[in-house]
Scaffold this active site. Structure first.
Site, PDB file in Angstrom:
ATOM      1  N   LYS A  78      14.464  38.781  34.745  1.00  0.00           N
ATOM      2  CA  LYS A  78      15.440  38.794  35.838  1.00  0.00           C
ATOM      3  C   LYS A  78      14.795  38.180  37.070  1.00  0.00           C
ATOM      4  O   LYS A  78      13.588  38.338  37.304  1.00  0.00           O
ATOM      5  CB  LYS A  78      15.839  40.243  36.173  1.00  0.00           C
ATOM      6  CG  LYS A  78      17.192  40.358  36.811  1.00  0.00           C
ATOM      7  CD  LYS A  78      18.280  40.338  35.776  1.00  0.00           C
ATOM      8  CE  LYS A  78      19.648  40.470  36.389  1.00  0.00           C
ATOM      9  NZ  LYS A  78      20.722  40.578  35.396  1.00  0.00           N
ATOM     10  N   GLY A 178      37.914  49.320  38.310  1.00  0.00           N
ATOM     11  CA  GLY A 178      37.440  47.994  38.743  1.00  0.00           C
ATOM     12  C   GLY A 178      38.153  46.882  37.996  1.00  0.00           C
ATOM     13  O   GLY A 178      37.993  46.747  36.785  1.00  0.00           O
ATOM     14  N   GLY A 180      37.855  43.506  38.394  1.00  0.00           N
ATOM     15  CA  GLY A 180      37.231  42.220  38.724  1.00  0.00           C
ATOM     16  C   GLY A 180      37.327  41.273  37.554  1.00  0.00           C
ATOM     17  O   GLY A 180      38.256  41.350  36.746  1.00  0.00           O
ATOM     18  N   HIS A 181      36.327  40.408  37.432  1.00  0.00           N
ATOM     19  CA  HIS A 181      36.354  39.395  36.376  1.00  0.00           C
ATOM     20  C   HIS A 181      36.512  40.026  34.995  1.00  0.00           C
ATOM     21  O   HIS A 181      37.285  39.570  34.166  1.00  0.00           O
ATOM     22  CB  HIS A 181      35.064  38.572  36.412  1.00  0.00           C
ATOM     23  CG  HIS A 181      34.974  37.707  37.624  1.00  0.00           C
ATOM     24  ND1 HIS A 181      34.358  38.101  38.782  1.00  0.00           N
ATOM     25  CD2 HIS A 181      35.451  36.462  37.856  1.00  0.00           C
ATOM     26  CE1 HIS A 181      34.453  37.141  39.675  1.00  0.00           C
ATOM     27  NE2 HIS A 181      35.111  36.136  39.140  1.00  0.00           N
ATOM     28  N   VAL A 182      35.755  41.091  34.741  1.00  0.00           N
ATOM     29  CA  VAL A 182      35.800  41.712  33.416  1.00  0.00           C
ATOM     30  C   VAL A 182      36.977  42.682  33.304  1.00  0.00           C
ATOM     31  O   VAL A 182      37.729  42.647  32.323  1.00  0.00           O
ATOM     32  CB  VAL A 182      34.483  42.463  33.107  1.00  0.00           C
ATOM     33  CG1 VAL A 182      34.543  43.080  31.714  1.00  0.00           C
ATOM     34  CG2 VAL A 182      33.287  41.524  33.193  1.00  0.00           C
TER      35      VAL A 182
END
Ligand code: NAD
Length: 351
Positions: A78, A178, A180-182
């Site tokens: 990371k 949530g 969002g994108h997912v």
């Protein structure tokens, strides 16, 4: 990922410090035993280099486990970049980051993470080929991995529900935290499968869209966690499964995309004690990294779909192992990931 087992130290910690562009942060190569250390690049405000390093170490270790469990030929890594306090030249910053990745000669492969975009990775790609998450070529994997993450979570949820409730998702109530994108893409799959949706999303126009498109019932995040539902799908924040939430949860399955959903090591056991099936987050949300791997390794989209579809079956195997060994699903997932990282024979964990 729980840490109930002996952790190995990270292989390498590379400090980023380029006064000319303001690039400061760290790249952690947690493990290269299974292949290049792969994991995204996060751009975030960190008060100190120590905070940035601590976050990168934790995230890189998570990638080692996630990539191993997904059967990818990658280790874990990371990058964390400390967002400069004042105005900064974003192109120059990511150019310097790209040069730093290039200096590692392919031992670290980067991609987007929180705070970084396809545009940033496109700049990185001008300086190194050890990057993914660039705009997709037609018919090739690449670009935003979120739809693949959502599909993997959906496949896992189908299996979890069949195990725990002996049914399909049709007619069940799923709470998605949530959008969002997912989360939004997951709602599309769930709606198509005939599930009823309750959702929480602070961006009210997005919540309203889910109500209009899917007939979703909208509530606050804290109300959602205590709502009457069959499945809870955390798709926003880490650490959401804390003592209070686990105590009051009325769902019988937890299966969502958010990373590090368990607040601490005890919560996996608390969920099991309450009869709640927890689908390990890093197993079920691997669709995105599978797409990233495919882009980097040159696999086609059919390979991505096949591997993402297998996430459900993989969850089934982990649940079998958990049952055989008296483990929680997250403990069983860790056990398999650690076995793969050590390079044990494939049948080493057979009962
Ligand atoms: P995102 O930023 O697009 O979406 C997060 C959503 O959660 C936003 O719409 C935000 O408004 C909402 N939100 C914030 N606080 C909330 C709260 N208290 N209650 C309810 N909603 C809240 O992120 P994403 O890409 O959809 O990822 C969602 C989660 O899945 C993250 O934890 C991410 O680390 C994890 N994840 C994502 C991917 C991927 O492919 N994008 C892959 C693996 C894991």
């Amino acid at each position: 990922m729980t840490s109930a087992h002996q952790p190995l130290p990270p292989e390498e910690i590379v400090t980023l410090d380029d006064p000319e562009t303001g690039l400061r942060g760290v790249i952690v190569l947690d493990s290269t035993r299974l292949g290049a250390a792969a994991g995204g690049c996060r751009l975030w405000r960190y008060p100190s280099q120590e905070d940035a390093t601590a976050d990168a170490l934790r995230l890189a270790r998570g990638m080692t486990y996630k990539n191993a469990l997904a059967g990818l030929p990658f280790g874990g890594g990371k990058a964390v970049i400390r967002e400069p306090a004042g105005p900064f030249d974003r192109v120059a910053l990511f150019a310097a980051f790209g040069r730093a990745v290039e200096r590692l000669g392919g031992r670290y492969v980067t991609a987007e993470d929180a705070g970084t975009s396809v545009a940033d990775m496109t700049e990185v790609a001008r300086h190194t080929r050890h990057v993914a998450g660039i705009a997709a070529q037609p018919g090739r994997p690449g670009g935003d991995p979120s739809p693949w993450t959502a599909l993997g979570v959906f496949r896992a949820m189908e299996v979890a529900v069949a195990r725990r409730l002996g049914t399909t998702l049709a007619g069940l109530t799923v709470g998605v935290q949530g959008l969002g994108h997912v989360g939004f893409a997951l709602c599309e799959h769930l709606h198509q499968a005939g599930a009823k949706l309750v959702v929480a999303e602070p961006r009210s126009h997005v919540a309203a869209r889910a109500a209009a498109q899917f007939g979703a019932q909208v509530m606050t995040s804290s109300a959602l966690a205590e709502a009457r539902m069959d499945v809870f799908a955390p798709c926003a924040l880490g650490g959401v499964l804390d003592f209070g939430v686990v105590r009051n949860l009325r769902a019988t399955v937890v299966c969502g995309a958010a990373n590090n959903q368990l607040f601490g090591e005890l919560q996996g056991r608390h969920l099991a004690d309450r009869g709640i099936l927890y689908a390990p987050d890093y197993l079920v949300n691997a669709g995105g990294i599978i797409n990233v791997a495919a882009e980097y390794l040159g696999w086609d989209e059919g390979e991505v779909r096949q591997r993402v579809d297998q996430i459900g079956a993989r969850l089934g195997e982990i649940l079998d192992l958990a049952d055989q060994r008296g483990l929680t699903p997250d403990e069983a997932a860790d056990l398999v990931a650690q076995s793969r990282i050590r390079g044990d024979r494939a049948d080493a964990l057979a009962a």
